[in-house]
Write a protein that holds these residues in place. Structure first.
Motif, mmCIF file in Angstrom:
data_model
loop_
_atom_site.group_PDB
_atom_site.id
_atom_site.type_symbol
_atom_site.label_atom_id
_atom_site.label_comp_id
_atom_site.label_asym_id
_atom_site.label_seq_id
_atom_site.Cartn_x
_atom_site.Cartn_y
_atom_site.Cartn_z
ATOM 1 N N ARG A 294 -36.356 -8.697 -27.609
ATOM 2 C CA ARG A 294 -36.022 -10.057 -28.019
ATOM 3 C C ARG A 294 -36.077 -10.952 -26.794
ATOM 4 N NH1 ARG A 294 -31.416 -12.927 -27.531
ATOM 5 N NH2 ARG A 294 -30.196 -11.147 -26.808
ATOM 6 N N PRO A 295 -37.049 -11.878 -26.755
ATOM 7 C CA PRO A 295 -37.094 -12.789 -25.609
ATOM 8 C C PRO A 295 -35.980 -13.834 -25.703
ATOM 9 C CG PRO A 295 -38.849 -13.323 -27.149
ATOM 10 C CD PRO A 295 -38.135 -12.111 -27.686
ATOM 11 N N GLN A 296 -35.394 -14.122 -24.564
ATOM 12 C CA GLN A 296 -34.393 -15.194 -24.487
ATOM 13 C C GLN A 296 -34.531 -15.840 -23.121
ATOM 14 O OE1 GLN A 296 -30.380 -14.273 -25.684
ATOM 15 N NE2 GLN A 296 -29.548 -15.986 -24.506
ATOM 16 N N GLY A 297 -35.022 -17.049 -23.093
ATOM 17 C CA GLY A 297 -35.278 -17.713 -21.824
ATOM 18 C C GLY A 297 -36.307 -16.933 -21.031
ATOM 19 N N ARG A 298 -35.982 -16.634 -19.788
ATOM 20 C CA ARG A 298 -36.934 -15.886 -18.967
ATOM 21 C C ARG A 298 -36.678 -14.379 -18.977
ATOM 22 N NH1 ARG A 298 -35.612 -15.392 -13.403
ATOM 23 N NH2 ARG A 298 -33.396 -15.721 -13.137
#
Length: 109
Positions: free
Chosen positions: A68-72
């Motif tokens: 799960r991408p979150q920000g960088r």
């Protein structure tokens, strides 16, 4: 019927071969406590970042972890709570047969 059973056994063997790799198993163990970034997994397992990333890609491709991408950052988690159950069951079995497994000369690793 034998062909279907053979495919089933082959698939199960492939699944357990994936779990048999110490690096992949270490990553799954580290994810038992919840989702983590690659850098957190590197710290928890002692793997190098490229090695951890390669094994995470394998685990993700096989459907054992999600990302799960979150920000960088990208957070990884176990894809199915039954993976946690499987690891716990393995610990329970090992509690009873650890000495025999340790002494077994047929499976080295």
């Amino acid at each position: 019927m034998a062909v279907v059973q053979n495919r089933s056994l082959t698939l199960k063997a492939k699944f357990f071969r994936g779990l048999a790799d110490p690096s992949r198993l270490a990553l799954l163990e580290a994810l038992r406590g919840g989702e983590k970034t690659v850098s957190e997994l590197v710290a928890a397992t002692g793997l190098s970042q490229p090695n951890a990333s390669a094994h995470l890609a394998c685990l993700k491709e096989c459907g054992l972890v999600t990302s799960r991408p979150q920000g960088r950052f990208v957070y990884y988690a176990l894809a199915d709570p039954r993976i946690e159950d499987l690891l716990r069951i393995a610990e329970g079995i090992l509690a009873d047969v650890a000495a025999q497994v340790y002494a077994c000369t047929r499976y080295e690793g």
